[in-house]
Design an enzyme around this catalytic site. Structure first.
Site, PDB file in Angstrom:
ATOM      1  N   SER A 152     -22.003  33.971  15.845  1.00 52.03           N
ATOM      2  CA  SER A 152     -22.153  32.535  15.637  1.00 52.03           C
ATOM      3  C   SER A 152     -20.933  31.988  14.914  1.00 52.03           C
ATOM      4  O   SER A 152     -20.203  32.743  14.251  1.00 52.03           O
ATOM      5  CB  SER A 152     -23.410  32.299  14.778  1.00 52.03           C
ATOM      6  OG  SER A 152     -23.470  30.965  14.321  1.00 52.03           O
ATOM      7  N   TYR A 165     -29.218  32.582   6.943  1.00 50.42           N
ATOM      8  CA  TYR A 165     -28.694  32.706   8.317  1.00 50.42           C
ATOM      9  C   TYR A 165     -27.222  33.115   8.289  1.00 50.42           C
ATOM     10  O   TYR A 165     -26.798  34.000   9.042  1.00 50.42           O
ATOM     11  CB  TYR A 165     -28.867  31.388   9.065  1.00 50.42           C
ATOM     12  CG  TYR A 165     -28.400  31.434  10.506  1.00 50.42           C
ATOM     13  CD1 TYR A 165     -29.174  32.054  11.487  1.00 50.42           C
ATOM     14  CD2 TYR A 165     -27.188  30.860  10.899  1.00 50.42           C
ATOM     15  CE1 TYR A 165     -28.754  32.109  12.814  1.00 50.42           C
ATOM     16  CE2 TYR A 165     -26.759  30.902  12.219  1.00 50.42           C
ATOM     17  CZ  TYR A 165     -27.545  31.525  13.168  1.00 50.42           C
ATOM     18  OH  TYR A 165     -27.123  31.569  14.480  1.00 50.42           O
TER      19      TYR A 165
END
Ligand code: NAD
Length: 274
Positions: A152, A165
């Site tokens: 990501s 996250y």
């Protein structure tokens, strides 16, 4: 590329297994791999959803849909076994299943919520990747195959999520390096650090975010907020437009000498220098 119909057969004869293949980027990669000539097994939690993806693919005979939770090692081993029994081998593994924390910052959660969010999210985003690779590496060694992990923008930069996250995606970036080192010279291991996409990405059940989806929660402009390509090139947030990097890294013919590398497919976030 605007449609998968323009694909060029870079994965002809390969067999791939993709976790989280029932929606979002996992589904888009599955469909693109099929168009590139591969056979594809998809793993997810909901058999009905996976079966529907298989039927809609136009090539159901080239797909397997297997219900398994990526936190369950025995289920992952069974899925790898089923894939190899059905298609004869395994060449490409895409650890991809994940959840997000909807930007829950340390100032928004109390200690109990933070602990619960950490345990659930890390068990999917990090332990899930570990267990997926453990279940598959023997078959990948046998085929001289490769792994392409979904990372990501949050594997490199702030503001792609909250601390839980972001830490999970930095951890997954570490797994690319470590597995590339451990599995060389038989298996190549690379990653695609995708930027914001319009998908069904959910949050931790333990803090009440399991029913929330990133695609429903944010306007397109918010998903791509830090993306320098947006103003001039209208870079897409559709998962299909992120699939080319996966094909390139998965292709033995085109990336046979590449391992431990990550393609930042994030619309150029890093050129701002933060
Ligand atoms: P998505 O929700 O559409 O796809 C994720 C899939 O994983 C879903 O089908 C879900 O059911 C499955 N899944 C979740 N937990 C699972 C479990 N325990 N066992 C098996 N399957 C499970 O969302 P997406 O955006 O396509 O997410 C895929 C990956 O992309 C994730 O790793 C995510 O962190 C990453 N990512 C997404 C974005 C974005 O903006 N959407 C940005 C960067 C990275």
């Amino acid at each position: 590329m605007s449609t998968i119909a323009e694909a060029a057969g870079w994965l002809t004869g390969d067999v791939a297994l993709i976790t989280g293949g029932g929606s979002g980027i996992g589904r888009a990669v599955a469909e693109r791999f099929l168009a590139e000539g591969a056979k594809v097994a998809i793993i997810g939690r909901d058999q009905g959803k996976l079966d529907a993806v298989r039927e809609a693919s136009g090539k159901p005979e080239s797909m397997l849909a297997i219900a398994a939770d990526v936190r369950d090692s025995a289920a992952l081993h069974k899925a790898v076994r089923q894939t190899v029994e059905h298609f004869g081998k395994l060449d490409i593994l895409v650890p991809n299943a994940g959840i997000w924390d909807f930007n829950r910052s340390v100032t928004k959660l109390n200690g109990e919520q933070l602990a619960a969010s950490f345990d659930e999210l890390f068990s999917i985003n990090v332990k899930g990747y570990l267990l997926t690779v453990e279940a598959a590496w023997r078959e990948l060694v046998a085929s001289g195959g490769n792994i392409v992990m979904t990372l990501s923008n949050a594997s490199f930069y702030t503001a792609g999520g909250g601390p839980v996250y972001t830490a999970s995606k930095f951890a997954a970036r570490g797994l690319v390096n470590q597995f590339a080192y451990e599995l060389a010279p038989k298996v190549r291991v690379n990653g695609v650090a995708v930027g914001g996409m319009n998908t069904d990405l959910r949050g931790p059940e333990s803090i009440g975010l399991a029913e929330r989806s990133i695609g429903d929660s944010f306007a397109r402009s918010t998903i791509t907020g830090n993306n320098p390509l947006i103003p001039l090139h209208d870079a897409s947030v559709d998962p299909v437009d992120f699939t080319g990097s996966y094909v390139l890294l998965a292709s033995k013919r085109n990336s046979g000498n590449i391992t431990g590398q990550i393609i930042n497919a994030d619309g150029g976030i890093g050129i701002r220098g933060f």
